[in-house]
Write a protein that holds these residues in place. Structure first.
Motif, PDB file in Angstrom:
ATOM      1  N   ASP A 191       8.158   2.338  -0.066  1.00 45.11           N
ATOM      2  CA  ASP A 191       8.114   1.032   0.589  1.00 45.11           C
ATOM      3  C   ASP A 191       6.681   0.525   0.754  1.00 45.11           C
ATOM      4  O   ASP A 191       6.478  -0.677   0.965  1.00 45.11           O
ATOM      5  N   ARG A 192       5.708   1.429   0.674  1.00 40.95           N
ATOM      6  CA  ARG A 192       4.312   1.011   0.812  1.00 40.95           C
ATOM      7  C   ARG A 192       3.758   0.408  -0.476  1.00 40.95           C
ATOM      8  O   ARG A 192       2.612  -0.071  -0.500  1.00 40.95           O
ATOM      9  N   GLY A 201       4.544  -2.268  -1.756  1.00 48.12           N
ATOM     10  CA  GLY A 201       4.427  -3.717  -1.616  1.00 48.12           C
ATOM     11  C   GLY A 201       3.126  -4.163  -0.997  1.00 48.12           C
ATOM     12  O   GLY A 201       2.897  -5.380  -0.879  1.00 48.12           O
ATOM     13  N   ALA A 202       2.269  -3.213  -0.603  1.00 51.41           N
ATOM     14  CA  ALA A 202       0.972  -3.561  -0.006  1.00 51.41           C
ATOM     15  C   ALA A 202      -0.138  -2.855  -0.770  1.00 51.41           C
ATOM     16  O   ALA A 202       0.065  -1.774  -1.337  1.00 51.41           O
ATOM     17  N   TYR A 203      -1.317  -3.446  -0.781  1.00 52.99           N
ATOM     18  CA  TYR A 203      -2.462  -2.795  -1.405  1.00 52.99           C
ATOM     19  C   TYR A 203      -2.846  -1.549  -0.606  1.00 52.99           C
ATOM     20  O   TYR A 203      -2.793  -1.569   0.630  1.00 52.99           O
ATOM     21  N   SER A 260      -4.896   0.722   1.575  1.00 56.53           N
ATOM     22  CA  SER A 260      -5.918   0.293   2.527  1.00 56.53           C
ATOM     23  C   SER A 260      -7.007   1.340   2.686  1.00 56.53           C
ATOM     24  O   SER A 260      -6.869   2.500   2.263  1.00 56.53           O
ATOM     25  N   ASP A 288      -5.603   4.213   4.504  1.00 56.60           N
ATOM     26  CA  ASP A 288      -4.866   5.139   3.658  1.00 56.60           C
ATOM     27  C   ASP A 288      -5.823   6.111   2.965  1.00 56.60           C
ATOM     28  O   ASP A 288      -5.566   7.318   2.881  1.00 56.60           O
ATOM     29  N   TRP A 290      -9.277  -0.804  -5.368  1.00 56.25           N
ATOM     30  CA  TRP A 290      -8.012  -0.075  -5.205  1.00 56.25           C
ATOM     31  C   TRP A 290      -7.793   0.911  -6.362  1.00 56.25           C
ATOM     32  O   TRP A 290      -6.796   0.851  -7.087  1.00 56.25           O
TER      33      TRP A 290
END
Length: 354
Positions: A49-50, A52-54, A56, A59, A236
């Motif tokens: 589910d993560r 969907g986000a860049y 971080s 992280d 990223w």
């Protein structure tokens, strides 16, 4: 010490996955178990589910903190990688004036440096003493030295103090420890060494945790050295699943499982060594990693004969310093090794060593 030319570039890019064609029993690739354990797959599934986000900065810090705690380092001394292979691809950013690569060993560092036009010299070790490391053979002017420990494909484990002897002012010493977690107790690791100047250690999660399709690993070194290495990375550079895998595989339950697996691998290796010796096959010793380097008569023909019997082994002649009669075989359980040994028994006359 030898210089290299462009003629063997294709051989240097050959790896065991090429030998392990679908449908063959795989003794060519050194990946434990064939797929990640259930608990690790569940952790990765929980991180989907993560996506969907860049990824971080938090992280990244979490993953670096996990690695740092695992090795007794500061998080600033950790760089998360898309497998050790990415780290090797970054080596040209260090702009070495003279790189010395200790062989036989994994070839991707040489590929990366040669492709970038860096001067490369090979320091060849000898079969006669089990491919033991001789620091005096490394030229004094080398400002980058690269070696594996334990070494692929020889399965040789070099003493940590002997490796440290290669360090020096103005020199980067890269130690590829991709298989160190497969050695019980990791007695010769330098992953926790923050004092040796210019030391850079690469670790991989690919082998022990069966993650070659994910590409997960990390580098350990002084923050300034890591910053130089990562200078040209994109934004990223590491995805959410890699970051989660690094955290999961550095936690205490995973470390305990890895140690049990390392003990099993040692026992299985010793059983395979004994069985190969009974067939008269020369095995490089002492061996410490989850694979063995063999020397046989007419290695190409034997490799083809094994393939005809449905078994893949790793050709050895793509490693500098080895020839067509060298083969590398992955260590499996005695039950899994039975077909390999049966095929060798059928193809080799008793008492043949080379």
């Amino acid at each position: 010490m030898t210089s290299t030319g462009p003629d063997d570039h294709a051989l240097l890019r050959h790896h065991g996955d090429v030998d392990a064609r679908p449908g063959l029993l795989d003794f060519a690739v050194n990946v434990r178990g064939g797929r990640p354990p259930t608990w690790l797959r569940d952790r990765l599934a929980g991180a989907l589910d993560r996506l969907g986000a860049y990824p971080s900065a938090d992280d990244d810090r979490r993953a670096r903190a996990a690695v740092a705690a695992r090795h007794g380092r500061d998080p600033d001394e950790v760089l998360i990688l898309n497998g050790s292979a990415e780290g090797f691809a970054l080596l040209p950013t260090l702009a070495p004036a003279a790189a010395a690569l200790v062989h036989p060993s994994f070839t991707e560092p040489e590929v990366a440096l040669r492709t970038a036009g860096a001067p490369v010299h090979r320091v060849l070790l000898d079969a006669a003493d089990g491919y033991a490391l001789h620091p005096e053979r490394v030229p004094d002017n080398a400002d980058l030295v690269v070696l594996g420990n334990p070494t692929n494909p020889t399965s040789t484990l070099h003493p940590a103090d002997t490796v440290r002897a290669l360090a020096g002012d103005g020199r980067t010493l890269l130690v590829d420890e991709a298989f160190m977690d497969a050695v019980p107790g990791e007695p010769e690791t330098l992953a926790g060494d923050s004092e040796t100047p210019g030391l850079l250690v690469f670790r991989s999660l690919t082998k022990t945790w069966a993650l070659p399709g994910l590409r997960a690993g990390y580098a350990l070194g002084h923050p300034d050295l890591l910053a130089r290495l990562a200078r040209n990375r994109p934004q990223w550079p590491v995805g959410a699943l890699v970051l989660e895998a690094v955290v999961a595989c550095c936690e205490p339950p995973a470390l305990a499982e890895a140690e049990v697996a390392a003990v099993d691998a040692r026992d299985h290796r010793e059983a395979l060594e004994a069985a190969l010796g009974a067939l008269g096959i020369a095995v490089n010793r002492p061996a410490t990693a989850p694979f063995l380097l063999l020397e046989v008569a007419d290695g190409r023909a034997l490799r083809e004969a094994l393939r005809g019997r449905g078994i893949a082994v790793r050709r050895g002649d793509t490693f500098p310093g080895l020839g067509e009669n060298h083969l590398r075989v992955a260590v499996r359980s005695p039950e899994e090794c039975a077909p390999l040994l049966a095929a060798l028994r059928a193809e080799l006359p008793m008492g043949v060593s080379q």
